[in-house]
Design an enzyme around this catalytic site. Structure first.
Site, PDB file in Angstrom:
ATOM      1  N   CYS A   1      31.813  -5.201  14.185  1.00 52.73           N
ATOM      2  CA  CYS A   1      32.231  -6.562  14.478  1.00 52.73           C
ATOM      3  C   CYS A   1      32.126  -7.413  13.222  1.00 52.73           C
ATOM      4  CB  CYS A   1      31.350  -7.150  15.581  1.00 52.73           C
ATOM      5  SG  CYS A   1      31.236  -6.070  17.033  1.00 52.73           S
TER       6      CYS A   1
ATOM      7  N   SER B   1      32.007  10.265   9.180  1.00 51.43           N
ATOM      8  CA  SER B   1      32.264  10.465   7.752  1.00 51.43           C
ATOM      9  C   SER B   1      31.089  11.201   7.112  1.00 51.43           C
ATOM     10  CB  SER B   1      32.467   9.105   7.074  1.00 51.43           C
ATOM     11  OG  SER B   1      32.440   9.216   5.671  1.00 51.43           O
TER      12      SER B   1
END
Length: 609
Positions: free
Chosen positions: A2, A361
């Site tokens: 966010c 990742s």
């Protein structure tokens, strides 16, 4: 993931409501699903842009208050151990299934600082204690999530983006550059926490919590710091490391929206993807394929995906597509940032978000497990620095002339100086000509090894420095480019327990092949050795060629034909000459030229020039 913006005033005077809303909108890409602003008690205001990953209902929206109404929160990130914390503390009456809810209940139960110390995740958190009228700002222990703040006589402005601070009405009319931090940007290509290029605007350090009262007094609490000194070696076992990485991957698979994994063909992403596949049968691997065969690793990724029986999405791009997005990609950065590997990172996240909202990742593996060849180079040449400076520089002149060696290491006055200059992209002589100020104390301390220089201490220092130095630049690149595309990227190697255990590892690195040895051994358990890439190619942009061809006109326009922002008018010609010399093939330092170019692109898009 966010974006948030907040004001905490010392004078009970908040900024213009419409201007606050406009500033919050600057981070809308970080949270496109919902926007909310709450103004309370005349002394603070919180704004939030939500990217919903857990509990997609309005119950997961922010800003949000604790059950007691004492604590008012905005929070960017993910708390991966939130389910464990519910059980550990017997939390009841939760009104949503989001991790935010757990934070608020824990604040009421055990207080803010103890809650922060209990967290495992990536986060930037701002909390108002409405009873004590105190602001708390905290950032995760690895620095994955950004948290900027500005302070002056009006109060504190805090935000997920740099431009939300320097464009705020409390600061925009009195922006003063810090020359030592500007020098650091031109040298390293990013702003090292806790500093920024502007006075009165800062970043929260990784693993710290700032406590600010209504009189503007600051108190700092350490949430988690990893020590520069060598840790006491535990009984390090590869099996234990494997279990910790597997658990980190497993808990980071939790999402109420589509999640996949980046699969580049390298060790780190392959290991993360293979562990994720064991726990998520329908997992998809995501690979960017480039037309330049010298740089393309997709063939390896295809072989790994096939072996793992993994759903595999390959997105092909050519050189023209990458060049076409250069300008667009700069909009990812509200701060000066000079690493051109951000171009392919922006491209792959832009492509991935068409199919998924969150990605795993492999970032952090190189820093934790000695993955960079420059580390080996320093370990190999450390013996030079046991000689007095005057002696070694004369000896190396002779050995270089005789062809017995080819090194400039001994010409540095210290081992720390040799290491520092491996990370600097512009010549020191040029930096000294343009800037009269040295680096900041914080940057110099980052490269100060301390007493003693035995091999074990040096090796640990190199890893510590990479973690709090270069890795911070990598995390800026990944966060800003992915969040510009409204994509959450999770990094299992930076799980708190993985880092803690990795910190106990000491291994001999006597050859280049020993770099990242634990991860190499683990990935060999998942992928047959004959399939593994013997030498990682990386995804490198041919920036020297681009600057002399496709980007030449723009380089000349933004650097040569404009004032260089923040640089003394008597000194800017030195930077312009350096660019001219590059174009005329008098040097080939495209990365250093990119630092100058990216600085100007940031200043132009920020309306600073």
């Amino acid at each position: 993931m966010c974006g948030f913006l907040g004001e905490y005033t010392f004078k009970n005077i908040l900024s213009n409501t419409n201007e606050f809303s406009d500033l919050l909108a600057l981070s809308k890409h970080r949270g496109p699903d919902a926007t909310k602003i709450e103004e309370c008690e005349e002394n603070y205001r919180l704004g939030f842009n939500r990217l919903a990953l857990l509990d997609l209902s309005p119950a997961g929206e922010q800003p949000k208050k604790s059950p007691s109404k004492r604590f008012h929160l905005v929070f960017n990130g993910e708390i991966y151990n939130y389910k464990e914390l519910i059980k550990e503390y017997g939390l009841e009456g939760l009104r949503s299934t989001a991790d935010t809810e757990v934070l608020l209940h824990l604040f009421d139960a055990i207080g803010i600082i103890d809650t922060l110390k209990a967290l495992n995740g990536m986060f930037a958190i701002a909390v108002i204690d409405t009873i004590s009228n105190t602001l708390y700002l905290s950032r995760d222990f690895a620095g994955i999530k950004p948290l900027f703040y500005g302070k002056n006589e009006n109060g504190i402005v805090f935000a997920s983006q740099f431009d939300q601070i320097f464009k705020h009405e409390w600061f925009c009319h009195n922006l003063i550059l810090r020359p030592e931090i500007v020098r650091e940007y031109f040298a390293f290509g990013y702003m090292q926490a806790p500093n920024t290029v502007f006075q009165s605007i800062f970043q929260v350090n990784p693993g710290e919590c700032l406590q600010i009262d209504s009189n503007g007094n600051f108190e700092t609490s350490i949430i988690a710091h990893f020590k520069k000194e060598v840790a006491v070696q535990a009984n390090f076992r590869l099996e234990t490391l494997q279990k910790k990485i597997e658990k980190a991957v497993t808990i980071q698979l939790n999402s109420d929206r589509s999640l996949a994994a980046f699969l580049s063909g390298g060790i780190d992403s392959t290991l993360v993807t293979s562990y994720a596949k064991k726990n998520k049968e329908n997992l998809e691997g995501f690979t960017l394929e480039v037309t330049d065969k010298k740089l393309n690793e997709s063939d390896y990724a295809k072989a790994y995906a096939n072996h793992l029986n993994l759903k595999h999405k390959i997105v092909a791009v050519d050189k023209d597509a990458l060049i076409d997005i250069v300008d667009e990609h700069f909009k990812s950065f509200s701060e000066p940032f000079g690493d051109y590997s951000s171009i392919p990172t922006y491209m792959v996240t832009k492509k991935a978000v068409k199919f998924h909202t969150a990605m795993l990742s492999g970032d952090g593996g190189d820093e934790l497990f000695w993955g960079y060849p420059r580390m080996f180079d320093v370990l190999k040449k450390a013996w030079w620095f046991k000689m007095p400076f005057f002696l070694r520089k004369n000896i190396v002149r002779i050995t270089n002339k005789l062809g017995l060696s080819n090194t400039y290491a001994p010409f540095h006055k210290s081992l720390e100086s040799f290491w520092l200059h491996k990370h600097i992209k512009l010549p020191e002589a040029l930096l000294n000509e343009v800037f009269s100020t040295p680096f900041s104390n914080e940057m110099l301390n980052l490269y100060q090894m301390g007493k003693g220089s035995n091999k074990k201490r040096l090796q640990h220092f190199l890893r510590w420095n990479e973690f709090y130095g270069h890795m911070q630049r990598v995390l800026v690149k990944v966060d800003r480019t992915s969040m510009k595309n409204s994509l959450e990227v999770r990094v299992p190697f930076l799980d708190k327990h993985v880092i803690d255990y990795a910190w106990t590892l000491h291994q001999s690195i006597d050859t280049l092949t020993q770099l990242k040895q634990p991860l190499k051994k683990l990935v060999q358990q998942e992928i047959p050795e004959q399939l593994l890439m013997q030498e990682k190619k990386g995804f490198s942009i041919p920036i020297e060629s681009w600057f002399k061809n496709e980007l030449k006109e723009d380089l000349l326009n933004v650097v040569i034909n404009k004032r260089i922002f923040g640089i003394d008018t008597e000194k800017e010609h030195l930077l312009k000459k350096y660019v001219h010399n590059f174009i005329n093939a008098e040097h080939n330092n495209g990365w250093g030229v990119w630092h100058i170019y990216a600085w100007q692109k940031w200043a132009i898009q920020s309306d600073l020039i």
